[in-house]
Design a protein around this motif. Structure first.
Motif, PDB file in Angstrom:
ATOM      1  N   ILE A   1       9.327  44.767 -64.366  1.00 54.24           N
ATOM      2  CA  ILE A   1       9.656  45.001 -65.797  1.00 54.24           C
ATOM      3  C   ILE A   1       8.425  44.896 -66.689  1.00 54.24           C
ATOM      4  CG2 ILE A   1      12.103  44.311 -65.612  1.00 54.24           C
ATOM      5  CD1 ILE A   1      11.228  41.668 -66.999  1.00 54.24           C
ATOM      6  N   SER A   2       7.355  44.201 -66.221  1.00 55.24           N
ATOM      7  CA  SER A   2       6.131  44.067 -67.049  1.00 55.24           C
ATOM      8  C   SER A   2       4.908  44.094 -66.141  1.00 55.24           C
ATOM      9  CB  SER A   2       6.165  42.748 -67.828  1.00 55.24           C
ATOM     10  OG  SER A   2       4.923  42.531 -68.435  1.00 55.24           O
ATOM     11  N   PRO A   3       4.341  45.294 -65.959  1.00 55.91           N
ATOM     12  CA  PRO A   3       3.217  45.422 -65.023  1.00 55.91           C
ATOM     13  C   PRO A   3       2.032  44.527 -65.398  1.00 55.91           C
ATOM     14  CG  PRO A   3       3.964  47.559 -65.833  1.00 55.91           C
ATOM     15  CD  PRO A   3       4.721  46.555 -66.592  1.00 55.91           C
ATOM     16  N   ASN A   4       1.854  44.198 -66.687  1.00 61.46           N
ATOM     17  CA  ASN A   4       0.688  43.380 -67.101  1.00 61.46           C
ATOM     18  C   ASN A   4       0.987  41.893 -67.185  1.00 61.46           C
ATOM     19  OD1 ASN A   4      -1.284  45.424 -67.382  1.00 61.46           O
ATOM     20  ND2 ASN A   4      -0.142  46.138 -69.188  1.00 61.46           N
ATOM     21  N   ALA A   5       2.143  41.485 -66.679  1.00 62.59           N
ATOM     22  CA  ALA A   5       2.460  40.046 -66.711  1.00 62.59           C
ATOM     23  C   ALA A   5       1.429  39.270 -65.904  1.00 62.59           C
ATOM     24  CB  ALA A   5       3.852  39.827 -66.134  1.00 62.59           C
TER      25      ALA A   5
END
Ligand SMILES: Nc1ncnc2c1ncn2[C@@H]1O[C@H](COP(=O)(O)OP(=O)(O)OP(=O)(O)O)[C@@H](O)[C@H]1O
Length: 907
Positions: free
Chosen positions: A840-844
């Motif tokens: 859901i958040s590739p840059n997490a």
């Protein structure tokens, strides 16, 4: 909340007076001690006087009146003064005139006569008729010592007698008789060993022959030159070469004796003023007798038998110490008030009590009126006690001089002294320094007055106009007045109004009066420009090249900073206000700037870069910032403690650069350091500030009680304890209560909850929150919790500039930027969790991972919270989730982030 309006002049004066009376009541013993100082000093004078009288009485007891002892003549009555043979004053044997290299006369004896102490007593003659002069010289002195022992005293007049001792102050005694030194019989020639014993009453003395030498000089100028060179100072050989006397016979002839006599009145180093008697009469009889002999032949003579003083009454000495030492002593006594007044004024300045009162609406007029009246009252009481005690214990200094003159004199001087104290206080800010300076002035003035000014006053040759110029120094005009009182008491019946101009007191009065008014006006003017260094400050803060270049680069930075949307928006709001005028804004800062001048080679310090801020009523604006960011400098400018270098601010529509006094009427301040009177209680502080805010009667009592309750200082008698006994937290709460009493429109709080325990802090927050409804509050704090709880908007201040502005939520949203997501599962599901988050958040970003617990920072722009919830639900359906959590960024995170990135960009 009730609006109490602005307190009138008299309401403010009343508030200050009541506060001062309360304060003085608590320091009653200090005041009593001060007023008792004159009593102590008068008693000291009296003791010295009594001691001296006892000693004098003992001395006169030892020489009872009636005895013939010469020493009792000073005090005893002398109804029938003794007859004394008239004696000439002759030089000491080793000083008598001899031949010298610097005088052209060969008729003088050789220097060798000094060894045998046989030098003659020389007299000079000159005039128009030399033969007459020579004839007189021949008959001037006797040929032998001849006395009639049966009628001894009168027969002494047949001889020319001399002594080397000077005349006394009166003719009750002859110092030459009974001194142990011989009496000289001055004869035209002396044979060897010509000495005779002589008994005068109980006194046995020896009469010794000395040659009298009369020498002719052609002119009066020659005589004068010879006499002039006879002093050791008058010749290059430094030789004392004394002539006993000289006669200029002028036009004397067979019909007229016409004569000028030179005599020496300065045989003693203390000069003629202390020797009123000189032995001129015998010199006259000497030449008169010689003249008679010249006219009538050697058988005739003029006999000058005795000198006799007029009879006198008892003059038993009663030395008036107060009058003798009064000028010095009482100058010190009066001047002692000066350090008391001065230190009191500087103390209020040093402790910033004056400014905190001003910030709460105390105008300069009431402050001056009440402070001046207080100092005048104390000073008048002090002087009244001095004059009363002095009179009661019988000091003539006070009793003889007119009381009304004394009152007017002291009253004018006391006023002058208070005015000077106000003036001097504007030049100092440290009590220690001013105390040293004041005491140096007190003792220096007394000593200079007594040992310099008094000498000049007594010197007949010192010009009057210079005395007047010296009296322009107030210490000397005081000394002059006291000196004239002493003179009048010592020599007469005291000073009366009619004596004023004769004694010079009228001019002293005029000088002091004019100085009083001038100094008072100057002091008030200096006080009005607030700071004694006003002019200096102006000149030091004039732009110099280094400041300008600094400011230019600073402006660039500001412009860069202003690119931040919220800060730019705030600037635009202020610019709009500038164009349209204020519409209800409580505080508007317009490009407010503070630059401290560079010192010790350091460049100027920019504490506040152009600041734009708009705070409406009802808002609490929080200023966050690291140490040294410039928060206190900003608050100090807003409260009038510092002058802005440029820019300004409007408070309730009043410009802080022009109308600070008006701003103060609607302002409350809680400074970083508590400014309280140690001896006043919490209640007394609030009553004072409540009155300053125009709260009266029952409303005042109620406001004070509510205020005390709101800051938990009401119960247990705490309100009635002196503030000096309060803990740090209690003082802080009292400071907050003071800042809020009277519902000010604008309140500044500099770190209000510093030093408070958590419970008190919460309590205080509730108070502040309640207060802000009708008030604009600006507070600085280091506590994020406090900022979040209290502030509607926050500004983060870094290196003198606002980096961001907004409400706490906005800031966290704008500057926080990520959610913190945590989840705890069994270790084998860790990877699955990580994959789900990244889907859901590739840059997490994974912050940490520990035994199944993982923490991620998830950029807000990549996810919606609902996505996160769906992901959690999906995880729960696949494996066991022991715990999970989602948190927003804290204010602390925002602060840290903004501060560090701003500092990095500035460095
Ligand atoms: N009188 C002064 N002369 C020169 N520099 C000063 C003066 N007063 C303050 N400064 C400097 O100005 C800067 C701002 O100081 P200020 O006290 O306003 O900061 P602050 O944010 O209130 O700090 P704190 O939170 O520690 O009270 C600091 O670098 C300080 O050293």
């Amino acid at each position: 909340m009730a609006d109490h309006g602005q307190a009138s002049f008299w309401t403010q004066a009343n508030a200050l007076l009541r506060k001062n009376l309360t304060y003085q009541r608590k320091h009653i013993w200090t005041n009593v001690r001060l007023v008792l100082v004159p009593l102590f000093l008068c008693l000291l004078l009296l003791s010295i006087q009594l001691l001296l009288e006892a000693v004098m009485n003992k001395v006169s007891d030892m020489t009872k009146c009636g005895s013939k002892d010469a020493t009792n003549g000073d005090y005893c009555p002398i109804p029938n003064p003794p007859l004394l043979p008239p004696i000439l004053h002759v030089p000491e044997p080793e000083s008598r005139a001899v031949k010298t290299g610097f005088l052209p006369y060969s008729d003088l004896p050789d220097l060798s006569c000094r060894k045998t102490e046989s030098c003659p007593v020389t007299m000079l003659l000159t005039g128009n008729n030399q033969s007459l002069g020579k004839a007189l010289s021949g008959t001037m002195f006797g040929g032998s010592f001849a006395v009639n022992t049966s009628d001894l005293l009168p027969s002494l007049a047949d001889n020319v007698l001399g002594t080397t001792l000077g005349a006394g102050m009166d003719n009750f005694r002859e110092p030459g008789i009974g001194s142990g030194l011989p009496i000289y019989s001055i004869q035209s020639q002396c044979s060897a060993n010509s000495t005779w014993p002589l008994s005068l009453g109980k006194t046995r003395t020896e009469v010794k022959c000395v040659q009298g030498l009369c020498l002719w000089r052609n002119t009066s100028a020659e005589v004068n030159e010879e006499l002039f060179k006879g002093s050791w100072r008058g010749n290059p050989e430094r030789l004392t070469n004394e002539i006993a006397a000289a006669y200029d016979l002028l036009t004397t002839d067979g019909k007229n004796l016409d004569v000028t006599i030179w005599y020496n009145a300065t045989y003693y180093s203390d000069g003629p003023q202390n020797k009123p008697l000189v032995r001129v009469p015998r010199l006259i009889s000497l030449v008169s007798s010689a003249y008679l002999k010249f006219l009538k032949g050697p058988g005739t003579k003029i006999l000058f038998e005795f000198v006799k003083e007029v009879p006198k009454h008892s003059t038993k000495s009663n030395p008036d110490i107060a009058s003798l030492f009064g000028p010095l002593f009482f100058t010190w006594v009066v001047l002692l008030l000066f350090p008391v007044i001065l230190t009191s004024l500087v103390y209020e300045k040093q402790e910033r009590l004056r400014i905190i009162m001003k910030m709460h609406g105390l105008g300069d007029g009431p402050y001056w009126l009440i402070s001046y009246a207080y100092f005048l009252t104390i000073s008048v009481l002090y002087i009244l006690s001095l004059v009363s005690f002095g009179s009661v214990i019988g000091l003539n200094y006070f009793r003889l001089n007119s009381y009304s003159i004394q009152f007017v004199f002291y009253f004018i001087y006391l006023n002058l002294q208070i005015s000077i104290a106000f003036l001097v206080s504007s030049m100092f800010s440290k009590v220690k320094t001013v105390t040293v300076v004041a005491y140096i002035m007190v003792f220096g003035t007394g000593l200079l007055g007594n040992f310099l000014f008094a000498q000049l006053l007594e010197s007949p040759s010192f010009p009057e106009k210079w005395i007047l110029i010296l009296e322009l120094f107030p210490g000397f005009s005081l000394f002059r007045g006291l000196y004239e009182f002493a003179q009048a008491a010592f020599h007469g019946n005291g000073m009366k109004w009619g004596d004023l101009s004769e004694s010079g007191m009228d001019k002293v009065f005029y000088i002091m009066l004019v100085e009083w008014f001038v100094i008072l006006i100057v002091s008030y003017f200096i006080d009005q420009v607030k700071n004694p260094c006003f002019f200096i400050k102006k000149s030091t803060s004039l732009p110099n090249p280094s400041v300008q270049s600094h400011q230019r680069s600073d402006n660039n930075n500001v412009l860069v900073d202003m690119e931040k949307e919220d800060v730019t928006h705030e600037r635009e709001k202020v610019e709009l206000v500038r164009i349209e005028g204020t519409t209800g804004q409580a505080i508007v800062c317009d490009n407010l700037k503070k630059v401290y001048p560079g010192r010790d080679g350091n460049p100027p310090k920019i504490a506040v870069r152009g600041m734009y801020l708009d705070v409406p009523s009802g808002e609490c604006f929080g200023m966050l910032g690291p140490n040294g960011a410039g928060k206190t400098s900003f608050i100090n400018m807003m409260t009038g403690l510092l002058k802005p270098t440029s820019g300004t601010a409007l408070v309730q529509g009043w410009d802080i650069s022009k109308d600070m006094n008006k701003v103060y009427t609607s302002m409350g301040v809680c400074p970083q350091h508590d400014l309280l009177w140690e001896t006043l209680t919490g209640r007394e502080h609030l009553l004072f500030y409540g009155r300053l805010k125009n709260i009266k009667g029952p409303a005042l009592k109620q406001a004070v009680e509510e205020s005390l309750k709101s800051v938990s200082l009401f119960d247990g008698g705490v309100a009635d304890k002196p503030a000096g006994k309060y803990s740090g937290g209690m003082k802080r709460r009292l400071s907050v209560a003071i800042s809020l009493i009277g519902n000010p429109k604008v309140v500044y709080m500099d770190e209000p909850s510093t030093g408070l325990d958590p419970a008190s802090r919460k309590n205080l927050w509730t108070v502040i929150q309640r207060a802000k409804q009708n008030t604009a509050i600006i507070l600085t704090t280091h506590s994020m919790e406090e900022a979040e709880f209290l502030c509607d908007r926050l500004g983060i201040f870094v290196d003198g500039g606002l980096q961001c502005i907004g409400n706490p939520k906005e800031l966290k949203g704008r500057y926080g930027g990520s959610y913190v997501f945590t989840m705890t599962t069994s270790s084998e599901h860790e990877e699955t969790v990580e994959r789900m988050v990244q889907s859901i958040s590739p840059n997490a970003k994974k912050v940490y991972q520990l035994s199944g617990t993982q923490k991620f920072e998830i950029p807000k722009q990549e996810v919606m919270i609902s996505d996160l919830f769906l992901m959690v639900e999906s995880a729960k359906s696949k494996f066991t989730v022991f715990a999970w959590g989602l948190a927003d960024t804290t204010l602390e995170d925002v602060f840290f982030k903004v501060a560090t990135s701003a500092q990095a960009s500035l460095s």
